[in-house]
Enzyme design. Sequence first.
Site, PDB file in Angstrom:
ATOM      1  N   ASP A 438       0.820  -1.201   0.000  1.00 48.52           N
ATOM      2  CA  ASP A 438       0.000   0.000   0.000  1.00 48.52           C
ATOM      3  C   ASP A 438       0.862   1.263   0.000  1.00 48.52           C
ATOM      4  OD1 ASP A 438      -2.699   1.261   0.431  1.00 48.52           O
ATOM      5  OD2 ASP A 438      -1.719   1.965   2.264  1.00 48.52           O
ATOM      6  N   GLU A 491       1.027  -0.565  -5.142  1.00 49.32           N
ATOM      7  CA  GLU A 491       0.046   0.493  -5.375  1.00 49.32           C
ATOM      8  C   GLU A 491       0.854   1.782  -5.553  1.00 49.32           C
ATOM      9  OE1 GLU A 491      -3.609   3.050  -3.467  1.00 49.32           O
ATOM     10  OE2 GLU A 491      -1.883   2.427  -2.294  1.00 49.32           O
TER      11      GLU A 491
END
Length: 769
Positions: A438, A491
């Site tokens: 993330d 990401e």
Amino acid sequence: MTPKAQKHSPARKKTGARQAPGPEVPPQAPAPAPETAPETAVSPAVDAGDRERLRHGTHHDPHSVLGAHPVPGGVAVRVFRPYAQAVTVVGDGLRAELHDDGDGFFSGLLRLAEVPAYRLLVTYDGTVHETEDAYRFPPTLGELDLHLIGEGRHEQLWQALGAHVTTHQGVTGTRFAVWAPNARGVRVTGGFNFWDGTGFPMRSLGGTGVWELFVPGVGEGELYKFEITRPDGSRTLRADPMARRTEVPPATSSIVHASHHEWGDDEWLARRARTPVHEAPFSVYEVHLPSWRPGSTYRELAELLPAYVSEMGFTHVELMPVAEHPFGGSWGYQVTGFYAPTARLGTPDDFKYLVDRLHQAGVGVLMDWVPAHFPRDEWALAAFDGRPLYEHHDPLRAAHPDWGTLEFDFGRREVRNFLVANAVYWCEEFHIDGLRVDAVASMLYLDYSRGPGQWTPNEHGGRENLDAVAFLQEMNATVYRRCPGVVTIAEESTAWDGVTRPTHHRGPSGFGGLGFGWKWNMGWMHDSLQYMSHDPVYRSHHHHEMTFSMVYAYSENYVLPISHDEVVHGKGSLVSKMPGDWWQQRANLRAYLAFMWAHPGKQLLFMGQEFAQGAEWSEARGPDWWLLDPAYGAEADHRGVRDLVRDLNAVYRATPALWRLDTDPAGFEWITGDAADDNVFAFLRRDADGTPLLAVSHLAPVVRHDYRIGVPEDVPAWLEVLNTDAGRYGGSDVVRGDVVKPEPHPWHGRPASLRLTLPPLGTVWLRPA
């Protein structure tokens, strides 16, 4: 073991058989020391300085004082047991009551030549407890563990630090170890000592900053924390950063854990290691476990999720962060327990059971992993030992500007080790098949969400966070080396050069690649959703929004994500983004999903979007499963979309042209990418042997008859294998069941062409008949 610990921890005999407390008898006279070495006896009592440090939790080496130690005249036994009324040393032929020195200290001199095997009888309020003496044991961590920790290279750090049920010198208990280099002292406290750690000080193991204590008799299931005396003398009570199990939030204690799960996924792991993930089908169903079926436990989900995902044909699930987090509204993205699956749904073994069942059903498990930042909760990582430790020492570097959290200090080797080992931990201990990392963009840039004067350039004057780059490279290289078949996914939303390039290959920017396996294609997601949101009458002016992704499609290895981020915070659900009435919205959605599944790259779809949920997602409610209830009037509309997604996955998995060459330009050819006035996109996907699949998307709400599409001349006939306008999906049923043969009519630069009837707001796939 430190030199001092070696000096005061001679080899001891194994503990003798336990003796139950008997009637009070006078202490037996110990055997005298040999007359050949006459020595003057010394007082066995703890001296004033050591007493003070032990009482205030600032002693760095309690084992050098407490326990049994050879002294002139025999063996001194010193015990620190606050609130005890009496302490007696017992062993094979030995029973001696220690002198009460006050403040919980007890001592005695045994006239023995060597340290005996012994136990303690401790009296509290008239009740006698028989126990081992924690301070008679040498350290449980070896020199190799400490060397690797000091180097920041302990790839299985969780096996050294934290709490571990173990048998040490024949005695069962739990060894506790924690990294707190700035602490003046550390004590372990928990249910086993009534949350008073005064009598359980830990020892410092030299320059590594690690504190350690083996506590006999403590087993799995015990609650615990570390009481840390900070440099200014104040104390803080902290959860274990390496805890493998925690209490259910909002409770914050760590729990001693020992795994008993027996894995049954050997066949899956072997197959995974043999299959290159880039050349395999990869269709992902993103799931927020606590809300997928609200109220379900890991074990209950293990009966539901594998069956549903298998039925729908997805190859993988991606679980939003399962690591422990204090606030459910963060969806798991503000982690406090990096080594513990959230206790909200069960135990770590329960989570292993869920992963195991998914593997046995043929479904891979990806997990969102959050190494960028952590929350400021005072019982967790923030200023852990009284000074910045896991976070950067520079407040400007430490404070994350968007989320009110703290960024990790990626330049500190022990912090990098904590995170790299954590990535390995989830893959090795929980058999996770992939980590979606993330917020990578926030890690890569020093000026991320920061204005002028809020950041400091790197040593070269640039904005790149060189420490974060080195960390990501190390993490990826380590995971790929240790865990065959595991994939990492970034990401990352910027134009950073080489996110999925190998770490040893330098690019134009001078950096080696970050080493990820895949990168989320945020550009494709934004552009394509923007196009789909336009009324079809205006789409001709935005045609490039659907074609631009192919300009850079092979610059990285991409995943096409329609994730939770696109269906929360007022963005609406996926179907609600589509223009037109309810029929047109569903038709647009179906056509878009088939366009997405045919586009180069792997696919990811968030839960609830597979059946055209109308409301945006809420973690408090989960998907609107009631839309699929046959008693609901519009159930057929939603089930039609779900049936399409199931069929998309089935045809996709059976068609290597859609995935074999996902990262190779040879796997894609435009037929027409410029038919803006017709709202048509047509392209070929090819397998490694050249076998094609023809995908045609027509994103206008009209039927186009005899629409000519150029095709290769070496395919004698084509057959429609998927049509999103089929009546069973809720469409107008403009479909073709028979084969269509090409005509020798050049078109779109091809020697032959097909005449097709294009359905309204539909995507059609054709393969060689």
